[in-house]
Design a protein around this motif. Structure first.
Motif, mmCIF file in Angstrom:
data_model
loop_
_atom_site.group_PDB
_atom_site.id
_atom_site.type_symbol
_atom_site.label_atom_id
_atom_site.label_comp_id
_atom_site.label_asym_id
_atom_site.label_seq_id
_atom_site.Cartn_x
_atom_site.Cartn_y
_atom_site.Cartn_z
ATOM 1 N N GLY A 165 -7.145 -1.236 17.363
ATOM 2 C CA GLY A 165 -6.722 -2.295 18.264
ATOM 3 C C GLY A 165 -6.784 -1.942 19.732
ATOM 4 N N ASP A 166 -6.522 -0.667 20.074
ATOM 5 C CA ASP A 166 -6.572 -0.276 21.483
ATOM 6 C C ASP A 166 -8.011 -0.047 21.952
ATOM 7 N N THR A 167 -8.971 -0.211 21.048
ATOM 8 C CA THR A 167 -10.385 -0.064 21.383
ATOM 9 C C THR A 167 -11.130 -1.322 20.967
ATOM 10 N N SER A 168 -10.493 -2.464 21.105
ATOM 11 C CA SER A 168 -11.101 -3.731 20.687
ATOM 12 C C SER A 168 -12.420 -3.988 21.401
ATOM 13 N N ILE A 169 -12.448 -3.754 22.710
ATOM 14 C CA ILE A 169 -13.666 -4.010 23.479
ATOM 15 C C ILE A 169 -14.744 -2.999 23.111
ATOM 16 N N SER A 214 -33.327 -9.132 11.663
ATOM 17 C CA SER A 214 -34.559 -8.865 10.935
ATOM 18 C C SER A 214 -34.257 -8.170 9.615
ATOM 19 N N ALA A 215 -35.096 -8.404 8.622
ATOM 20 C CA ALA A 215 -34.887 -7.859 7.281
ATOM 21 C C ALA A 215 -35.368 -6.418 7.185
ATOM 22 N N ASN A 216 -34.693 -5.669 6.298
ATOM 23 C CA ASN A 216 -35.106 -4.305 5.939
ATOM 24 C C ASN A 216 -35.264 -3.399 7.160
ATOM 25 N N ARG A 217 -34.271 -3.428 8.021
ATOM 26 C CA ARG A 217 -34.298 -2.582 9.214
ATOM 27 C C ARG A 217 -32.977 -1.839 9.350
ATOM 28 N N ILE A 218 -32.983 -0.836 10.206
ATOM 29 C CA ILE A 218 -31.775 -0.076 10.524
ATOM 30 C C ILE A 218 -31.639 -0.013 12.038
ATOM 31 N N ALA A 219 -30.407 -0.195 12.512
ATOM 32 C CA ALA A 219 -30.104 -0.069 13.939
ATOM 33 C C ALA A 219 -28.918 0.858 14.109
ATOM 34 N N VAL A 220 -28.961 1.665 15.158
ATOM 35 C CA VAL A 220 -27.850 2.544 15.521
ATOM 36 C C VAL A 220 -27.427 2.192 16.934
ATOM 37 N N ALA A 221 -26.141 1.915 17.114
ATOM 38 C CA ALA A 221 -25.613 1.591 18.439
ATOM 39 C C ALA A 221 -24.484 2.555 18.786
ATOM 40 N N LEU A 222 -24.544 3.102 19.982
ATOM 41 C CA LEU A 222 -23.506 3.994 20.491
ATOM 42 C C LEU A 222 -22.904 3.394 21.758
ATOM 43 N N SER A 223 -21.589 3.537 21.912
ATOM 44 C CA SER A 223 -20.897 3.184 23.155
ATOM 45 C C SER A 223 -19.881 4.269 23.459
ATOM 46 N N GLU A 224 -19.569 4.429 24.723
ATOM 47 C CA GLU A 224 -18.538 5.396 25.121
ATOM 48 C C GLU A 224 -17.210 4.676 25.248
ATOM 49 N N GLY A 225 -16.451 4.649 24.154
ATOM 50 C CA GLY A 225 -15.097 4.126 24.210
ATOM 51 C C GLY A 225 -14.209 5.068 24.987
ATOM 52 N N TRP A 226 -12.971 4.659 25.206
ATOM 53 C CA TRP A 226 -12.106 5.510 26.031
ATOM 54 C C TRP A 226 -11.754 6.821 25.336
ATOM 55 N N ARG A 227 -11.807 6.860 23.999
ATOM 56 C CA ARG A 227 -11.591 8.119 23.274
ATOM 57 C C ARG A 227 -12.873 8.920 23.115
#
Length: 503
Positions: A207-211, A431-444
């Motif tokens: 909850g403290d990392t909702s964004i 899109s079908a049959n694909r993989i995505a990786v997403a990274l973000s710098e949360g506060w932790r």
């Protein structure tokens, strides 16, 4: 693209699922262990069940220096050789794989549960997933050795977590942290919920990392949908993410002051944290940022009048927090408790794969905003704040440096918001049959979401890694050789999430 046994991709980029090299398990293990020894780290390591009743292991390796991600996989049936003896940062991931699939990581030192589950839980896999609270704990023998158990039920409003100390007098030889008392099944639910409702679920992961989690989820889905987010929306996402960082860092500094009985900063930072939460509410109507992020953009604009109000509040908040926090640095009694307490070396932080301020305080130069920039961070850069001592003082001071830099970032961004739409109005279809990786710098620290789609373009596997998953072992290690009375201070200097771990 494939590169020497890996599929290489950028942050938020999607590739064909079939592009991931499927290696024999011993070669897969050697590739991962070698890559980590050469400076990469495990962002995610998980299992995917196949239609042939086998299990596919998937590893996502982050190459911070070159700003790329490497992914590879291997198909196994009943077991695979554990990576943990040579790669400590794999140990929690392997325990999770075992309890979710029953596939045994042979040679793992101790397959304790990551998360408990009721016997009738749909995802329970006895005996890999035991009933709640049933597990063995590390024990020491010897004259005057004693054990202190805390939790899982705590005083006040706090989620469950169990801490067990092996002590000789006041000295802590070993701290064991047992979590997983609230298995919510978020990852599984994300493969069943309609895509339009998924953000509501993701925002509850921590909850403290909702964004932070909402931005990471949206970025992954956008990569799979080839949706381009308008520049103004990217800027507003950056403002929201940095406001979340500010509120939490300020709250942590106040809590650290409270843990050593320094009430002036504790009281002031508690109030100032509320002021920064209210800035997020000014932005989108929610103090936690719920509803701000939408797939393809954001839901709320920042008109000139509210932008001016936000900047005015930001300047007032900066003045207030500077006065409150400088009281900490000018107090010799505070510094004597912070300095050399809970030391975690750079080597330990690297071996464990720590992320965020906890890693940077130990001299690890690691920040998604710098190493894997997307969105507004590709245009506006925030300097990485690092220190080398790895103690409570360093973890506190890194937060203070990040507070100052986040304030500067928001001011610059709000004063130069690009014009344009708030949201891409195109059709959302992964899109079908694909993989995505997403990274973000949360506060932790680093938040990682991996999405694999099926032949219909629906999520077949969703893997979510909160920064706390990487960092809890660091808290346990930094308590060795400390007095047990140092635990509250060390614990708050990490301030990790129970629910972010108990997915």
């Amino acid at each position: 693209m494939k590169d020497d046994g890996y599929a290489t991709l950028r942050n938020a980029e999607s590739i064909e699922w079939s592009a991931l090299p499927t290696l024999p398990v011993h070669r897969f293990r050697d590739k991962v262990v070698t890559a980590i020894a050469d400076g990469a780290r495990l962002s995610a390591f998980f299992a995917v069940r196949t239609q042939r009743q086998t299990v596919r292991l998937v590893a996502v390796l982050a190459d911070d220096q070159n700003g790329v991600l490497h992914a590879l996989c291997s198909t196994v049936k009943e077991s695979f050789p554990s990576l943990t003896p040579e790669c400590p940062q794999a140990h929690l991931f392997e325990r999770e794989i075992y309890e979710q699939t029953g596939v045994m990581p042979e040679g793992h030192p101790w397959l304790k549960p990551v998360r408990f589950a009721p016997a009738d839980w749909p995802g329970a896999n006895p005996p890999a997933t035991p009933a709640i609270g049933r597990t063995d704990f590390f024990k020491m023998q010897g004259e005057e050795i004693h054990e202190v158990a805390v939790g899982p039920v705590h005083a006040g409003v706090i989620e469950p977590g169990h801490f067990r100390f092996q002590c000789h007098g006041e000295n802590v030889y070993h701290l064991e942290i047992s979590l997983g008392y609230q298995h919510r099944g978020i990852e599984k639910a994300l493969t069943a919920w309609p895509l339009g409702n998924s953000l509501h679920l993701v925002q509850t992961a921590a909850g403290d990392t909702s964004i932070g989690h909402a931005v990471t989820h949206a970025t992954a889905v956008e990569g799979l949908s080839r949706v381009r987010v308008p520049a103004r929306a990217q800027a507003l996402r950056g403002v929201a993410l940095e406001l979340e960082r500010l509120a939490n860092h300020i709250g942590d500094l106040g809590a650290l002051a409270g843990d050593v009985g320094f009430l002036p900063t504790a009281a002031q930072c508690g109030a100032i944290r509320g002021d920064f939460l209210n800035m997020t509410a000014l932005l989108c109507g929610s103090r936690l940022g719920r509803g701000m992020v939408r797939i393809g953009g954001v839901a709320y604009d920042l008109e000139p009048a509210r932008a001016a109000e936000l900047l005015s509040r930001l300047r007032q908040g900066e003045k207030a927090v500077t006065a409150a926090v400088n009281l900490l640095w000018n107090s010799s009694s505070v510094l004597s408790r912070f300095e050399t307490t809970g030391v975690l070396s750079c080597r330990q932080a690297t071996d464990l794969g720590l992320v965020g301020p906890a890693a940077r305080a130990s001299g690890v130069y690691r920040d998604v905003r710098h190493d894997f920039p997307t969105g507004i961070y590709s245009l506006f850069h925030i300097p990485v704040s690092t220190l080398n001592a790895g103690d409570v003082y360093s973890r506190a001071l890194v937060r203070w440096l990040e507070i100052q830099r986040s304030i500067e970032f928001i001011q610059e961004l709000v004063e130069s918001l690009p014009p344009g739409d708030l949201r891409n109005s195109g059709t959302l279809s992964m899109s079908a049959n694909r993989i995505a990786v997403a990274l973000s710098e949360g506060w932790r620290g680093e938040i990682c979401h991996v999405v694999i789609t099926d032949r219909h373009g629906k999520p077949a596997r969703y893997k979510m890694v909160d920064p706390s998953f990487h960092n809890w072992p660091g808290l346990a290690l930094c308590l060795r050789g400390q007095t047990i009375s140092d635990f509250p201070l060390c614990n708050k200097s990490f301030n990790l999430s129970y629910c972010g771990y108990d997915l």
